[in-house]
Design a protein around this motif. Structure first.
Motif, PDB file in Angstrom:
ATOM      1  N   ILE A 152      34.653  41.295  25.625  1.00  0.00           N
ATOM      2  CA  ILE A 152      34.701  42.670  26.139  1.00  0.00           C
ATOM      3  C   ILE A 152      33.784  43.557  25.305  1.00  0.00           C
ATOM      4  CG2 ILE A 152      36.177  44.669  26.526  1.00  0.00           C
ATOM      5  CD1 ILE A 152      38.533  42.655  26.661  1.00  0.00           C
ATOM      6  N   ASN A 168      33.641  32.941  28.877  1.00  0.00           N
ATOM      7  CA  ASN A 168      35.015  32.895  29.371  1.00  0.00           C
ATOM      8  C   ASN A 168      35.425  31.474  29.716  1.00  0.00           C
ATOM      9  OD1 ASN A 168      36.623  35.149  29.361  1.00  0.00           O
ATOM     10  ND2 ASN A 168      35.610  36.075  31.115  1.00  0.00           N
ATOM     11  N   LEU A 181      24.275  39.648  31.287  1.00  0.00           N
ATOM     12  CA  LEU A 181      25.671  39.870  30.895  1.00  0.00           C
ATOM     13  C   LEU A 181      26.629  39.002  31.698  1.00  0.00           C
ATOM     14  CD1 LEU A 181      26.024  43.660  30.153  1.00  0.00           C
ATOM     15  CD2 LEU A 181      26.140  41.725  28.591  1.00  0.00           C
ATOM     16  N   VAL A 182      26.381  38.924  33.015  1.00  0.00           N
ATOM     17  CA  VAL A 182      27.266  38.102  33.848  1.00  0.00           C
ATOM     18  C   VAL A 182      27.227  36.654  33.363  1.00  0.00           C
ATOM     19  CG1 VAL A 182      27.587  37.135  36.154  1.00  0.00           C
ATOM     20  CG2 VAL A 182      27.223  39.588  35.867  1.00  0.00           C
ATOM     21  N   VAL A 196      29.057  36.449  29.901  1.00  0.00           N
ATOM     22  CA  VAL A 196      30.506  36.673  29.996  1.00  0.00           C
ATOM     23  C   VAL A 196      31.187  35.522  30.727  1.00  0.00           C
ATOM     24  CG1 VAL A 196      32.274  38.123  31.047  1.00  0.00           C
ATOM     25  CG2 VAL A 196      30.386  39.173  29.810  1.00  0.00           C
ATOM     26  N   VAL A 197      30.642  35.158  31.888  1.00  0.00           N
ATOM     27  CA  VAL A 197      31.271  34.079  32.664  1.00  0.00           C
ATOM     28  C   VAL A 197      31.214  32.771  31.877  1.00  0.00           C
ATOM     29  CG1 VAL A 197      31.094  32.687  34.759  1.00  0.00           C
ATOM     30  CG2 VAL A 197      30.848  35.166  34.882  1.00  0.00           C
TER      31      VAL A 197
END
Lengths: 291, 268, 346
Positions: A220, A279, A271-272, A275-276
């Motif tokens: 985050i 995660n 960023l996607v 982050v993905v």
């Protein structure tokens, strides 16, 4: 046979979500698609935006080292901010969790509260504290003997990282806090009864269990820092550009919208992916803790 | 639970001081009697709060922010409440994808959203309009409105609704008399959190606002870009006071940790 | 014609069959219990009657009319839920009045009926209380009043007493029985508590794994269980493996050292089932040794190791001397007290 209930349960959820779905398609997905398309359009000082399909903007970003340096700075600041929040936020969440009820909720309010206070106001506070070489922050650090000569905070990456870490800290504390809530309160006593000392308890018992919280907090903080606008704009000034402030300049000062759209698209895509990807990695690594 | 050691308490004290310091400094400087940025060492003065009155653009921006926050949070709830009920109650194909879509504005950087909305609304000739601001804010506050409403809807005892149905209630009556009153705390908290998010947003709004529709954060940001003086600290102090009031009310009403838990969390 | 009729009702969730081939005719004013362990399909059946679930197959008829075509809000059934499902934002009176409001009953009549309904469940004077400020038993009564005030054609009770403590539950059982007798509403109770089912119902429907095991009066199902499941589920029982000896003349039913004349028309290995309170200690019979002896006030409970495996015996505490732990005894019972299952027809 008629089936009142079953018919309802097929149609109802779609009827209920349809308005929101239409809203999101109409004013989120379409604008995003338009932005991606915009990044392939041409632009000239006098001719404005030309709706053609060219790779000019993307080539410019790929070849001009200015952009490479800018993106590298953006991610460097985000990484340092993430590290700083993790190193300070995780212990604080642990300390907070061990406080007694009344103090715990009071300090939770104090630490999480800033999350909802205007970023502009919070960054303004740092600008006041930094305020040139004889700002309050430097005066205090020097009188405490922590540093000899003033650190330049204003218009530097150091200042940006400190201010950003302050802005993002609540997210990290909250995330670790949530992980701590899942801990069995007797687990430390159990470890102690088996002969573990405080350091061993933290290293062997607590750390492994709150790690997923630290990591999801880190994701985050990283993604929000890498796309932060207000803090870099105010602390970094006009010269020290990050992705968000650069895109802002292209749109509202230079008016080269297609280039700005390309920067924004690249930022979103990066960023996607990060982050993905992380995660998925965390969930695989800590599958059993998340259950 | 065992107590914290002295080292931990020192760490805690420093941590809390640093967290509070910037906010405290803004509020203190706002009370300076001097004409320049300084801590009020020679007594407190309200002169910079009075000065705000001479800058109608700040007052105007405040009303814009207030109206925008109140209205967009309300509209967001009109969309979010039915969606939350559907997601809480039904297992249907595409449910997870829908939930992810509805929470996606949390994950998409606000710069990108600002750019996308700017592009979108200018192509309809709505650039800089209040209507455009409302629509854009509805989208960015939607996840907050949805999340708290969803939590309330999931926590609701479904047999209460079944009881109402068995007694003859249906459709709108069922919703108005039973469902809504039961999820109301979540709905109100969702509205409050959405309002705060809208009221504070700078990054997206800065792309959309034009002179006349500038919100308070945008006005403050543009002002700071030119120069930092005690005026902007007194305005900030007012903003902080408003947010703190809302925050304390929210905490009393719903519990702050519940409101914030998972906030901004992109994955889930 | 039956008041409420379920005709070969079945419910599937995906590939899983939760209720299968459920047929039952409920007479007007009858009190029926659906009894079974959790997951046996009893609540699913109730929910189909209420209309919250649709049967996959079969029909549900109320006074000859197909119920499945009617929306649950218009079926006019009264339901009491396990969680009571009271409206927490309304007072007791408002809760009870809700169903009347939905039926557009005039305000004055409504007030009178609410008052009467609350008085009937012993809550006169509690009209203005909110559910949160009432005890579990009081909430339960409000839920009952709310369901009854609309004069439902059928009253459905979904484990209504399971959240109450043992003493209160017993009181409520008696009260529920009295109220039902007084107003004569056809009632269906879902429960997993065999005592509750036996003390309340006219007939019990014992269910297991989605199927009906037995339908009968409480006495029937207890004394003459139709299956091993029923005998095990309705109180303690002893199942002994036995054989029918056709070589003897006349044929005899033999379990260890115990034997009796064989019932007609059976041969081979069978299971005999005897309730523990029907077994006595005698001079002849099944050889056994007392393992533990537990005093339970009005009776003694003996756990024995018999020739045919573990056995339980319950004896009234009638002041007589009882065998001690470790003592060898003979277990005897009358042939008419046991039920015999299995065996081949001969």
């Amino acid at each position: 046979m008629s089936s009142v209930a079953e018919e309802r349960s097929i149609r109802a959820p779609w009827a209920l979500t349809a308005p929101a779905l239409m809203l999101f398609v109409g004013v989120l997905l379409i604008p995003l698609a338009m932005t991606v398309m915009l990044s392939f359009h041409d632009w000239g000082q006098y001719k404005g935006i030309e709706p053609v399909f060219i790779l000019k903007n993307w080539q410019e970003i790929a070849t001009d080292p200015y952009y490479a340096e800018m993106f590298w700075r953006t991610f460097r600041i985000a990484i340092l901010t993430t590290l700083l929040t993790a190193l300070l936020g995780a212990p604080e969440a642990y300390i907070l969790n061990r406080m007694s009820g009344r103090w715990k909720s009071f300090f939770l309010l104090v630490i999480l509260g800033p999350l909802l206070i205007s970023v502009v106001a919070r960054t303004l506070g740092w600008a006041l504290l930094f305020g040139g070489n004889n700002g309050l922050a430097n005066k205090l650090l020097m009188s405490l003997g922590v540093i000899r000569s003033p650190i330049p905070f204003m218009f530097t990456e150091t200042g940006m990282v400190v201010a950003l870490a302050h802005v993002m800290m609540p997210f990290m504390v909250l995330s670790v806090w949530a992980a701590l809530q899942r801990l069995d309160p007797q687990i430390e006593n159990a470890a102690m009864s088996l002969g573990a000392g405080p350091v061993t308890i933290i290293r062997r018992i607590i750390m492994p269990q709150i790690m997923p919280g630290v990591l999801s907090g880190a994701i985050i903080v990283f993604s929000l820092s890498a796309s932060a606008f207000a803090t870099p704009a105010i602390i970094g000034g006009r010269r020290l550009k990050v992705a968000a402030t650069l895109a802002y300049d292209e749109f509202l000062n230079t008016l080269n919208w297609p280039l700005g759209a390309a920067v924004a698209t690249l930022l979103l895509a990066a960023l996607v992916l990060i982050v993905v990807g992380s995660n998925a990695m965390i969930e695989r690594r800590y599958a059993e803790v998340f259950r | 639970m065992r107590r914290n050691g002295p080292l931990a308490l020192v760490f805690h004290a420093v941590f809390v001081t640093v967290m509070v310091a910037p906010i405290l400094v803004v509020c203190l400087v706002a009370f300076t009697p001097e004409g320049y940025l300084s801590l009020p060492t020679n007594g407190f003065s309200l002169r910079w709060f009075r000065t705000i009155a001479n800058y109608p653009e700040f007052i105007h921006a405040f009303w814009i922010s207030l109206g925008l926050g109140a209205l967009s949070s309300f509209v967001a709830l009109l969309f979010a409440v039915p969606a939350a009920l559907a997601i809480a109650r039904y297992r249907f194909r595409g449910r997870d994808a829908l939930a992810a879509l509805f929470l996606s504005p949390l994950m998409i950087p606000h710069v990108v959203l600002g750019i996308a909305f700017l592009r979108f609304f200018t192509s309809f000739g709505l650039g800089g309009s209040f209507a455009a601001l409302i629509i854009a804010h509805v989208v960015i506050v939607f996840p907050f409105a949805l999340r708290l409403t969803l939590a309330a809807a999931i926590g609701m005892d479904l047999s209460v609704e079944m009881a109402a149905v068995s007694l003859g209630a249906g459709g709108w009556t069922l919703f108005r008399r039973v469902t809504l009153p039961l999820i109301l705390p979540g709905v109100i908290s969702g509205w409050a959190l959405a309002f705060i998010q809208s009221f504070d947003d700078l990054t997206m709004t800065v792309f959309l606002a034009a002179p006349g529709t500038e919100t308070l954060p945008v006005r403050m940001f543009l002002y700071i870009q030119d120069n930092i003086d005690p005026l902007v600290t007194s305005v900030s102090a007012c903003v902080i006071a408003i947010t703190m009031t809302a925050l304390i009310l929210l905490d009393r009403f719903y519990g702050l940790d519940r409101v914030l838990a998972g906030k901004g969390d992109p994955g889930r | 014609m039956a008041h409420l009729e379920l005709d070969r009702v079945a419910k599937q969730f995906g590939a899983q069959t939760v209720v299968d081939d459920f047929s039952l005719a409920v007479g007007k004013g009858e009190f029926i219990s659906f009894l079974g362990p959790s997951g046996c399909g009893k609540t699913t059946t109730l929910q189909m009657i209420a209309g919250f679930l649709d049967p996959t197959r079969g029909a549900i008829r109320l006074e000859g009319k197909d119920l499945t075509a009617i929306h649950p809000a218009r079926r006019g059934l009264g339901i009491v839920f396990q969680s009571y499902a009271l409206f927490p934002h309304m007072t007791a009176a408002e809760n009870v009045a809700f169903g009347l409001e939905m039926r557009s009953v005039p305000r004055s009549e409504r007030a009178e009926r609410v008052r009467a309904a609350l008085a009937m469940v012993g809550l006169a004077g509690y009209e203005q209380r909110h559910p949160r400020r009432m005890s579990g038993g009081q909430q339960q009564r409000v839920a009952l009043a709310r369901a009854l005030v609309i004069k439902p054609s059928v009253l459905l009770l979904d484990e209504p007493l399971s959240n109450l403590d043992a003493k209160l539950r017993e009181e409520m059982q008696i009260e529920l029985r009295q109220i039902q007798r007084t107003i004569g509403t056809t009632t269906i109770l879902v429960t997993h508590d065999q005592n509750e089912a036996m003390s309340l119902s006219d007939r019990i429907v014992v269910m297991s794994q989605g199927r009906i095991e037995q339908i009968g009066t409480p006495q029937d199902t207890y004394e003459r269980p139709a299956s091993a499941f029923v005998s095990q589920f309705l109180g303690k029982t002893n199942d002994f493996a036995a054989t029918i000896d056709r070589t003897a003349m006349p044929a005899r039913l033999v379990a260890g050292s115990w034997s009796a004349p064989a019932p007609a028309g059976l041969s081979g290995p069978v299971t005999v089932s005897i309730r523990p309170e029907r077994i006595g200690f005698g001079d002849a019979g099944l050889g056994a040794k007392i393992v533990t002896r537990i005093f339970q006030g009005n009776h003694w409970l003996f756990q024995c190791a018999s020739e045919c495996g573990p056995a339980i015996v319950i004896r009234q505490n009638d002041g007589q001397a009882q065998p001690a732990e470790g003592e060898g005894v003979r277990l005897a019972w009358r042939a008419e007290d046991m039920s015999v299952r299995g065996g081949a027809a001969s």
